[in-house]
Design a protein around this motif. Sequence first.
Motif, PDB file in Angstrom:
ATOM      1  N   GLU A  89      48.889 -35.723 -55.867  1.00  0.00           N
ATOM      2  CA  GLU A  89      50.136 -36.373 -56.295  1.00  0.00           C
ATOM      3  C   GLU A  89      50.333 -37.712 -55.586  1.00  0.00           C
ATOM      4  OE1 GLU A  89      53.185 -33.555 -55.545  1.00  0.00           O
ATOM      5  OE2 GLU A  89      52.512 -32.149 -57.099  1.00  0.00           O
ATOM      6  N   ARG A  90      50.115 -37.731 -54.258  1.00  0.00           N
ATOM      7  CA  ARG A  90      50.280 -38.988 -53.508  1.00  0.00           C
ATOM      8  C   ARG A  90      49.259 -40.025 -53.941  1.00  0.00           C
ATOM      9  NH1 ARG A  90      50.847 -35.416 -49.175  1.00  0.00           N
ATOM     10  NH2 ARG A  90      48.732 -35.867 -48.472  1.00  0.00           N
ATOM     11  N   THR A  91      48.023 -39.584 -54.144  1.00  0.00           N
ATOM     12  CA  THR A  91      46.969 -40.509 -54.541  1.00  0.00           C
ATOM     13  C   THR A  91      47.238 -41.092 -55.916  1.00  0.00           C
ATOM     14  OG1 THR A  91      45.345 -39.261 -53.242  1.00  0.00           O
ATOM     15  CG2 THR A  91      44.491 -40.755 -54.905  1.00  0.00           C
ATOM     16  N   ARG A  92      47.630 -40.235 -56.860  1.00  0.00           N
ATOM     17  CA  ARG A  92      47.905 -40.708 -58.212  1.00  0.00           C
ATOM     18  C   ARG A  92      49.062 -41.712 -58.219  1.00  0.00           C
ATOM     19  NH1 ARG A  92      47.774 -36.231 -60.777  1.00  0.00           N
ATOM     20  NH2 ARG A  92      45.758 -36.529 -61.787  1.00  0.00           N
ATOM     21  N   ALA A  93      50.106 -41.443 -57.451  1.00  0.00           N
ATOM     22  CA  ALA A  93      51.252 -42.358 -57.390  1.00  0.00           C
ATOM     23  C   ALA A  93      50.833 -43.704 -56.815  1.00  0.00           C
ATOM     24  CB  ALA A  93      52.370 -41.746 -56.552  1.00  0.00           C
ATOM     25  N   ALA A  94      50.029 -43.683 -55.753  1.00  0.00           N
ATOM     26  CA  ALA A  94      49.588 -44.935 -55.132  1.00  0.00           C
ATOM     27  C   ALA A  94      48.649 -45.701 -56.056  1.00  0.00           C
ATOM     28  CB  ALA A  94      48.898 -44.640 -53.801  1.00  0.00           C
ATOM     29  N   ALA A  95      47.754 -44.990 -56.729  1.00  0.00           N
ATOM     30  CA  ALA A  95      46.815 -45.652 -57.643  1.00  0.00           C
ATOM     31  C   ALA A  95      47.551 -46.242 -58.845  1.00  0.00           C
ATOM     32  CB  ALA A  95      45.746 -44.663 -58.099  1.00  0.00           C
ATOM     33  N   ASP A  96      48.539 -45.521 -59.360  1.00  0.00           N
ATOM     34  CA  ASP A  96      49.298 -46.013 -60.517  1.00  0.00           C
ATOM     35  C   ASP A  96      50.107 -47.259 -60.162  1.00  0.00           C
ATOM     36  OD1 ASP A  96      48.310 -43.992 -62.069  1.00  0.00           O
ATOM     37  OD2 ASP A  96      50.123 -42.744 -61.975  1.00  0.00           O
ATOM     38  N   ALA A  97      50.496 -47.368 -58.898  1.00  0.00           N
ATOM     39  CA  ALA A  97      51.301 -48.519 -58.468  1.00  0.00           C
ATOM     40  C   ALA A  97      50.445 -49.758 -58.189  1.00  0.00           C
ATOM     41  CB  ALA A  97      52.103 -48.167 -57.223  1.00  0.00           C
ATOM     42  N   ALA A  98      49.120 -49.564 -58.106  1.00  0.00           N
ATOM     43  CA  ALA A  98      48.225 -50.682 -57.787  1.00  0.00           C
ATOM     44  C   ALA A  98      47.979 -51.548 -59.019  1.00  0.00           C
ATOM     45  CB  ALA A  98      46.902 -50.160 -57.247  1.00  0.00           C
ATOM     46  N   ASP A  99      47.877 -52.849 -58.813  1.00  0.00           N
ATOM     47  CA  ASP A  99      47.661 -53.778 -59.928  1.00  0.00           C
ATOM     48  C   ASP A  99      46.189 -54.058 -60.192  1.00  0.00           C
ATOM     49  OD1 ASP A  99      50.415 -54.134 -60.352  1.00  0.00           O
ATOM     50  OD2 ASP A  99      50.528 -55.664 -58.790  1.00  0.00           O
ATOM     51  N   ALA A 107      43.233 -46.604 -52.923  1.00  0.00           N
ATOM     52  CA  ALA A 107      44.340 -45.660 -52.758  1.00  0.00           C
ATOM     53  C   ALA A 107      43.813 -44.259 -52.437  1.00  0.00           C
ATOM     54  CB  ALA A 107      45.191 -45.624 -54.024  1.00  0.00           C
ATOM     55  N   HIS A 108      42.645 -43.923 -52.965  1.00  0.00           N
ATOM     56  CA  HIS A 108      42.064 -42.617 -52.683  1.00  0.00           C
ATOM     57  C   HIS A 108      41.672 -42.515 -51.220  1.00  0.00           C
ATOM     58  CE1 HIS A 108      41.680 -41.322 -56.947  1.00  0.00           C
ATOM     59  NE2 HIS A 108      41.712 -42.630 -57.144  1.00  0.00           N
ATOM     60  N   ALA A 109      41.115 -43.576 -50.683  1.00  0.00           N
ATOM     61  CA  ALA A 109      40.730 -43.580 -49.275  1.00  0.00           C
ATOM     62  C   ALA A 109      41.952 -43.502 -48.379  1.00  0.00           C
ATOM     63  CB  ALA A 109      39.916 -44.826 -48.956  1.00  0.00           C
ATOM     64  N   ARG A 110      42.957 -44.308 -48.666  1.00  0.00           N
ATOM     65  CA  ARG A 110      44.131 -44.347 -47.800  1.00  0.00           C
ATOM     66  C   ARG A 110      44.849 -43.002 -47.772  1.00  0.00           C
ATOM     67  NH1 ARG A 110      44.333 -46.522 -43.708  1.00  0.00           N
ATOM     68  NH2 ARG A 110      44.090 -48.654 -44.491  1.00  0.00           N
ATOM     69  N   SER A 111      45.034 -42.383 -48.940  1.00  0.00           N
ATOM     70  CA  SER A 111      45.748 -41.104 -48.984  1.00  0.00           C
ATOM     71  C   SER A 111      44.986 -40.015 -48.237  1.00  0.00           C
ATOM     72  CB  SER A 111      45.971 -40.676 -50.442  1.00  0.00           C
ATOM     73  OG  SER A 111      46.803 -41.593 -51.112  1.00  0.00           O
ATOM     74  N   LEU A 112      43.676 -39.939 -48.466  1.00  0.00           N
ATOM     75  CA  LEU A 112      42.873 -38.906 -47.812  1.00  0.00           C
ATOM     76  C   LEU A 112      42.771 -39.159 -46.317  1.00  0.00           C
ATOM     77  CD1 LEU A 112      41.130 -36.394 -47.976  1.00  0.00           C
ATOM     78  CD2 LEU A 112      39.180 -37.858 -48.543  1.00  0.00           C
ATOM     79  N   PHE A 113      42.576 -40.413 -45.921  1.00  0.00           N
ATOM     80  CA  PHE A 113      42.431 -40.715 -44.498  1.00  0.00           C
ATOM     81  C   PHE A 113      43.735 -40.496 -43.740  1.00  0.00           C
ATOM     82  CE2 PHE A 113      38.723 -43.912 -45.330  1.00  0.00           C
ATOM     83  CZ  PHE A 113      37.955 -42.860 -45.807  1.00  0.00           C
ATOM     84  N   ALA A 153      39.165 -45.343 -63.552  1.00  0.00           N
ATOM     85  CA  ALA A 153      39.481 -46.699 -63.087  1.00  0.00           C
ATOM     86  C   ALA A 153      38.283 -47.620 -63.237  1.00  0.00           C
ATOM     87  CB  ALA A 153      39.944 -46.651 -61.630  1.00  0.00           C
ATOM     88  N   LEU A 154      37.083 -47.097 -62.978  1.00  0.00           N
ATOM     89  CA  LEU A 154      35.875 -47.905 -63.112  1.00  0.00           C
ATOM     90  C   LEU A 154      35.622 -48.261 -64.582  1.00  0.00           C
ATOM     91  CD1 LEU A 154      33.473 -46.104 -60.594  1.00  0.00           C
ATOM     92  CD2 LEU A 154      34.463 -48.396 -60.363  1.00  0.00           C
TER      93      LEU A 154
END
Length: 211
Positions: A89-99, A107-113, A153-154
């Motif tokens: 949930e946190r990763t998806r929210a952060a990725a969706d907010a990225a431009d 965002a995947h790295a930041r949330s997991l780390f 995303a890729l």
Amino acid sequence: MTPASPASNAPRPAPGGPSPRERRQERTRRDLVDAVLAIIAERGLADTTIERVSEVSGISRGTVYAHYPGGRDALLRDAYARLGRELVERTRAAADAADEWRDRLSAHARSLFDLAADSRLGHFYNVSGPTLVVDGAERGIGSGASASMIADALREAQSCGEVAADVDAHATALLLVGALRESAIRIASAPAESDACFAAFARLVDGLAAR
């Protein structure tokens, strides 16, 4: 005409919705998992016993076993799954907010780390959990979702000409998730390495850009 009995006028659950009993059971399981995660965060995995869970949650041992016949292992599986779902949930929210596609992957790295750097929960999720939860639906909740989101995303970035056309989105996503997992295991033991791992991941991602 026979008057309707009081029972016939009682509110009933919506078709297909959970019954009051099912809602109570779900609330009890949620409270038990809350207690498990609180104990792990405060005292570590070794002190996460059924007795301690019962004490912290205020729920009797008999009720704990009624909901989790598998005891401690079953509770830990549920707690592991909860962390995985919250991570998604946190990763998806952060990725969706990225431009930008790089930021969506990062965002995947930041949330997991960030989770891995939590001295107790990070170690449970990234190190102890995978040794306890070796199969079943709980296994791979976070990594499976990340692989799917990264691949999407890729592909989207490829359609815009921002990622090299010869990049295999699916295979690359799997490799990136593997790198994230190994980094998170390291960070769980050495949180100070989080920034270095994040920078290294960003360099890997940058190498996928179309030139």
